[in-house]
Design a protein around this motif. Structure first.
Motif, PDB file in Angstrom:
ATOM      1  N   PRO A 152      36.285  38.811  44.354  1.00  0.00           N
ATOM      2  CA  PRO A 152      36.917  38.003  43.299  1.00  0.00           C
ATOM      3  C   PRO A 152      38.120  38.690  42.669  1.00  0.00           C
ATOM      4  N   GLY A 153      39.116  38.972  43.477  1.00  0.00           N
ATOM      5  CA  GLY A 153      40.313  39.619  42.956  1.00  0.00           C
ATOM      6  C   GLY A 153      41.264  38.586  42.379  1.00  0.00           C
ATOM      7  N   PRO A 154      42.565  38.881  42.304  1.00  0.00           N
ATOM      8  CA  PRO A 154      43.508  37.907  41.759  1.00  0.00           C
ATOM      9  C   PRO A 154      43.638  36.659  42.633  1.00  0.00           C
ATOM     10  N   VAL A 155      43.429  36.816  43.957  1.00  0.00           N
ATOM     11  CA  VAL A 155      43.312  35.632  44.816  1.00  0.00           C
ATOM     12  C   VAL A 155      42.013  35.787  45.602  1.00  0.00           C
ATOM     13  N   PHE A 156      41.442  34.656  45.939  1.00  0.00           N
ATOM     14  CA  PHE A 156      40.192  34.731  46.701  1.00  0.00           C
ATOM     15  C   PHE A 156      40.096  33.542  47.649  1.00  0.00           C
ATOM     16  N   SER A 206      37.534  34.483  37.191  1.00  0.00           N
ATOM     17  CA  SER A 206      36.684  35.671  37.199  1.00  0.00           C
ATOM     18  C   SER A 206      37.017  36.594  36.055  1.00  0.00           C
ATOM     19  N   TYR A 207      36.012  37.305  35.553  1.00  0.00           N
ATOM     20  CA  TYR A 207      36.226  38.278  34.480  1.00  0.00           C
ATOM     21  C   TYR A 207      36.717  39.562  35.114  1.00  0.00           C
ATOM     22  N   ASN A 208      37.953  39.564  35.506  1.00  0.00           N
ATOM     23  CA  ASN A 208      38.461  40.722  36.237  1.00  0.00           C
ATOM     24  C   ASN A 208      39.631  41.272  35.455  1.00  0.00           C
TER      25      ASN A 208
END
Lengths: 504, 68
Positions: free
Chosen positions: A98-102, A131-133
């Protein structure tokens, strides 16, 4: 020194936290929408009862018809007739990190969301604003994860025991020391699950004969922990210091309900950033009240640790107060550190007590070594101990992304809740059909958002929630806001722009 | 909000109507039921207006002695 931490002087900039009301016609239309869909829900229930339509949900058997009905309450009605129609917007399966794009798995439904099937294709490179990233630590860069791989080879993955028995790894001690240094406190303890950190530790701290003053919008984990403890719970209005002070005065003057004995402990429970509103707690005022009335403060920094403050130390740094003033600092590693778990930090006496008396410490499995090492490396990165400035760069990037995104959205005329510094951006959509259309259209344009409706929010305040990340680049943020298909009412402008869909 | 032609604009208006009334979430046959009920109600209102409003206006004007 005058300007250092601990002076307790709040930042002189006025904290702008509006909770704008929607125009009246928006509220009317929201109720109209819910009313019509409820009418159709009754109609469909009638068809199912008569037998003209197959019933896909659980039903009582004919032998049980004379007993108390099981599925007639509002929650089941809502589930059958409102949630099932639109549930393709939630629980979407993800097949990458679940990074900036997935990447999402494509799934379609042939019978209006009662069952799903996968087509076998994936939807690649969807921009992730759900996502809480916050600091972008959910990454699979080999260089950054080298120590995690080494520790996994050294310690394995499973710990096979609880902290108190035989799974107290040296890695856990290192993590706890690091967390205490990060926050500037004496000692800390780490747990394997963030929700369990709240719900299992509050019963260890308070019990019968204590009073808990909890904010209106506290998270379920805090509420569950408070209920499990057996203490008396009173709720004060969200971020409202008058309400809190009134309750404190009343509690101290009248004492416990029937006997009027003084309360054993008064614990004020607040969160750093509230995840559904994006609002930030009024920490200096609560600290002043706490000192005046001799209460204790429990601060849940699940969303704010690592995400706010000039060096990512949380709301205590944002407001420039001494972290030792807060009695119990709690936080989670899920959001800003890309791992899972939680911690409680404070004075050494407190943490030693929790080590002995908390259910989570005694009975729950300890944190897994790769997860522990991920938190350690993320924290070292933020503190700058790994020798670079990657951490501080990410903290600054997040702050910049937050300010840019919020400013641009306000310019476009949306109603946005929350403080200007919080990376959680909820956009109010109000109408039930609008949130559904928003989620679907955004996915068509390859942006994955989280929309929330009843019952997680009040019934008229359905919203879409954007969680910004340091890993989002400026072009990504522009894509999210410009390819926005549905524009909303500008409550300041009487030429209200109705929602539009761009057919590009 | 740039629309290339009238058809696009009408499609947009229909979409707005679906979202505002909440009909967007319903299945197509339910949408048809609601649209036909609403359409017949509006048609009846228009018909009643066409038949009765001139008569009422004339009577009202006579009452207020504007037209004899």
């Amino acid at each position: 020194c005058k300007n250092g931490p601990g002076t307790g002087v709040a930042n002189s900039l006025p904290r702008h936290e509006p909770f704008e009301q929607a125009p009246m016609y928006v509220a009317v239309m929201t109720y109209l929408g819910y009313g019509l869909v409820t009418l159709f829900g009754y109609f469909r229930d009638f068809l199912r009862a008569v037998g003209l339509e197959k019933c896909h949900v659980a039903q009582e058997r004919s032998e049980q018809k004379d007993f108390v009905p099981l599925y007639q309450d509002f929650e089941n009605f809502y589930n059958r007739n409102l949630y099932m129609r639109v549930r393709d917007n939630w629980n979407r399966p993800i097949c990458s990190l679940p990074g900036p794009v997935f990447d999402l798995m494509e799934r379609i439904s042939d019978d209006y969301n009662w069952t799903f099937r996968f087509t076998g294709r994936t939807i690649p490179n969807v921009i992730n604003v759900g996502s809480y990233n916050y600091l972008g630590f959910a990454e699979n860069n080999v260089d950054f994860l080298k120590t995690v791989a080494e520790k996994t080879q050294e310690y394995g993955v499973g710990v096979c025991s609880t902290r108190q028995e035989i799974a107290n790894l040296s890695l856990h001690q290192e993590l706890e020391q690091l967390v205490a240094n990060f926050l500037g406190l004496e000692s800390s303890m780490a747990f394997g699950m963030g929700f369990a950190t709240n719900s299992m530790n509050i019963p260890a701290l308070v019990g019968k004969g204590c009073l808990i003053l909890s904010d209106e919008l506290n998270h379920t984990s805090l509420i569950l922990g408070a209920r499990l403890s057996g203490a008396t719970i009173r709720v004060f209005k969200h971020n409202n210091m008058h309400s809190l002070e009134k309750m404190l005065r009343e509690a101290i003057c009248s004492g416990q309900p029937r006997t009027h004995r003084p309360w054993k402990k008064i614990l004020i429970m607040v969160e750093g950033i509230y995840s559904m509103e994006g609002s930030v707690v009024r920490l200096p005022e609560i600290l002043a009240l706490k000192k005046k009335y001799k209460a204790y403060l429990y601060l849940d920094e699940a969303h704010s640790i690592g995400a706010v403050g000039p060096t990512g130390r949380g709301v205590t740094e944002l407001f420039n107060v001494n972290a030792a003033d807060v009695d119990i600092m709690m936080g989670t590693f899920t959001k800003s550190f890309g791992a899972c778990g939680g911690y409680i930090a404070g004075k050494k006496v407190l943490v030693d007590y929790i080590r002995r008396h908390s259910h989570s410490a005694i009975y729950a499995t300890a944190m897994s070594p790769p997860v522990t090492e991920q938190v350690i490396r993320a924290m070292k990165c933020i503190m700058g101990q790994d020798g670079g400035d990657e951490g501080i760069r990410r903290v600054r990037q997040l702050a910049e992304n937050t300010r840019y995104f919020r400013a641009r959205l306000k310019e476009m005329g949306f109603i946005i809740y929350g403080n200007d510094d919080s990376p959680v951006v909820p956009i109010l959509l109000y109408m039930p059909a609008k949130v559904v259309a928003f989620a679907r259209e955004m996915l068509r344009r390859k942006i994955g958002v989280v929309v929330v409706g009843f019952p997680a929010t009040p019934i008229t305040e359905a919203r879409a929630r954007f969680c910004l990340s340091a890993a989002h680049t400026r072009p990504m943020l522009d894509q999210v806001r410009l390819l926005r298909p549905l524009r909303l009412h500008n409550c300041g402008c009487f030429l209200s722009m109705p929602i539009t869909i761009s057919q590009r | 909000m740039d629309f290339k032609n009238l058809k696009e604009y009408l499609a947009w208006l229909y979409f707005q109507y679906l979202i505002i009334t909440g009909i967007y979430v319903l299945e197509p046959w339910e949408k048809s039921i609601f649209n036909s009920v609403l359409f017949s109600a509006i048609a009846m209102v228009i018909y009643t207006t066409y038949v009765f409003v001139p008569i009422h206006v004339r009577l009202a004007l006579e009452f207020f002695s504007v037209v004899q």
